[in-house]
Design an enzyme around this catalytic site. Structure first.
Site, PDB file in Angstrom:
ATOM      1  N   CYS A   1      12.127  29.407  12.699  1.00 43.27           N
ATOM      2  CA  CYS A   1      12.944  29.475  13.845  1.00 43.27           C
ATOM      3  C   CYS A   1      13.961  30.042  13.125  1.00 43.27           C
ATOM      4  CB  CYS A   1      12.561  28.622  14.303  1.00 43.27           C
ATOM      5  SG  CYS A   1      13.688  26.977  13.471  1.00 43.27           S
TER       6      CYS A   1
ATOM      7  N   ARG B   1      12.708  23.557  14.809  1.00 46.00           N
ATOM      8  CA  ARG B   1      12.692  23.767  15.748  1.00 46.00           C
ATOM      9  C   ARG B   1      10.833  23.871  15.421  1.00 46.00           C
ATOM     10  NH1 ARG B   1      15.602  28.220  19.073  1.00 46.00           N
ATOM     11  NH2 ARG B   1      16.805  27.887  17.343  1.00 46.00           N
TER      12      ARG B   1
END
Lengths: 301, 157
Positions: A259, A264
């Site tokens: 990410c 994430r």
């Protein structure tokens, strides 16, 4: 009796590949009521948030704070803490090598998943996520407290052992990604980040990267697609429909997720590894803040 | 606007806040930041339901909106007009609220010229790097630069 009912019912997570990696808010509330929260022989509950102050505004009773930046990142080098630092962070929270650890946090458990992933780098066996995270606990009107538990750090034989980090199985570095090009990659950022139209306005610097776009061949599967409205994970069936059927990923192929800074993608790493049972998923924590600044690496827009 | 801001001074109110933080140990700095978070004024009635007209600070990962008002007087001296700041940030984002609280207490009521003279590196002068992390402080840098940009725009028109 809620406890016996819970032990006879099939786990709500039994369809997932590794159902013991998730606990429900209900289960945690039962452990609390039974006085089983607190280490090293009980369950140690850790809150890991993006917002460094959120724990102080109120947390699950008995929970201790684990800050991804202060506690898990090396203060100088862009890397995680070493074996000694990690052992001391764990011992200070009453966590022994065999302790059951439950992690929860804000933002759909991004940072909780990140902390779980870092604990996995050190091979901690029994570490689980609270499904739905802090938001679900709060939404259900469950108790929060500002009381910070007093923990006697584990020492001597009880202390957390010095265990060297083993990055290779679940962590990818830039060179690993270069060697992996052509293989399955999952970009879990927002569609705007993936396409290279970074959020920015005239007069503002773009955030953190010299180049926009994505690693060639990466599939765009924003992390949030794995989550329900209430922050819990989608069912295995729904997840398979997204990652296997729609994206064509295969559980037997070595896969890399990334990410912006690796938080994430820890969420997606958790989904692929523990919920869908992929054999070999690595999280590229350098992610776009490294790739988008690296000289002469290939970028696709 | 590029300028050498390395030695530029903070406005008085802001410097006092910086001194308060500097006098504390790291854990207490978090407590003080939490107090700023709790002390952030509510959005006035006239902004209720109008978040869309406020500016979102994209550098913050939490949804925070800000509005800048510049007074009309004195008409012949735009640089002396007063600046007022309004923020909306959720309770679940106390760090972001704390940053907004510091900027509010440090800047609200200053003149246009005073706000525009605030050095860009002001967010790094509250001794919060260690307690909060430099990465998180970027959100406050974003807020400050957006405030200054709006003040400049609203004074020009």
């Amino acid at each position: 009796m809620p406890e016996s009912a819970a032990s006879t019912d099939p786990s709500p997570f039994s369809a997932y590949a590794h159902p013991d990696r998730l606990v429900s808010t209900e289960w945690l509330a039962e452990q609390l009521a039974a006085g089983k929260v607190g280490g090293p022989d009980g369950v140690v509950v850790l809150e890991s948030d993006e917002d460094v102050l959120l724990y102080e505004t109120g947390h699950i009773p008995g929970a201790l704070k684990l800050d991804w930046h202060q506690d898990l990142n090396d203060p100088v080098v862009r890397d995680y803490v070493d074996a000694e630092q990690f052992a001391s962070v764990m011992s200070a929270r009453g966590v022994g090598r065999d302790t059951t650890v439950v992690i929860y946090g804000d933002k759909n458990n991004w940072w909780a998943a990140y902390a779980l992933w870092v604990m996995s780098l050190f091979g901690h066996e029994d570490v689980r996520l609270l499904d739905g995270g802090r938001t679900k606990w709060v939404a259900e009107g469950r108790e929060l407290t500002k009381d910070v538990p007093q923990v006697t750090p584990l020492s001597g034989d009880a202390a957390y052992p010095i265990v060297e980090r083993d990055d290779a199985p679940i962590r990818a570095f830039k060179d690993d990604v270069l060697a992996h090009l052509g293989g399955p990659l999952v970009d879990v950022r927002s569609p705007g980040e993936y396409s290279g139209e970074l959020l920015h306005m005239p007069d503002y610097p773009q955030e953190g990267a010299m180049r926009g776009g994505h690693i060639p061949g990466a599939k765009s599967v924003p992390w949030a697609r794995a989550a329900n409205e209430d922050g819990t994970f989608k069912s295995r069936e729904d997840l398979e429909a997204i990652y296997l059927t729609e994206q064509g990923l295969s559980p037997s192929d070595p896969t890399i997720a990334y990410c912006r800074i690796g938080e994430r993608s820890s969420h997606t790493w958790f989904v692929l590894t523990h919920l869908l049972g992929f054999d070999a998923v690595r999280n590229y924590d350098g992610s776009w803040t490294e790739w988008g600044n690296a000289v002469r690496v290939p970028v696709e827009k | 606007m590029t300028q050498d801001t390395a030695r530029a001074e903070l406005p008085t109110a802001m410097q006092e806040i910086a001194d308060d933080f500097a006098d504390l140990l790291a854990p207490q700095r978090l407590e003080l930041l939490l107090e700023f978070s709790e002390g952030l004024p509510e959005l006035p009635e006239r902004y209720a339901g109008r978040l869309g007209e406020m500016e979102q600070v994209h550098e913050c990962q939490s949804p925070i909106f800000l509005a800048v008002e510049v007074g009309d007087d004195p008409a012949d001296s735009p640089g002396d007009r007063p600046v007022h700041l309004f923020f909306s940030a959720p309770q679940e984002a106390p760090t972001t609220r704390g940053f907004a609280g510091i900027l509010h207490e440090g800047l609200d009521g200053l003149t246009v010229d005073e706000v525009l003279a605030v050095p860009e590196d002001a967010p790094y002068r509250f001794s919060l790097g260690e307690a909060v992390s430099p990465l998180r402080l970027r959100g406050m840098v974003g807020m400050l630069s957006r405030i200054k940009r709006q003040v400049a725009l609203k004074t020009r028109s």
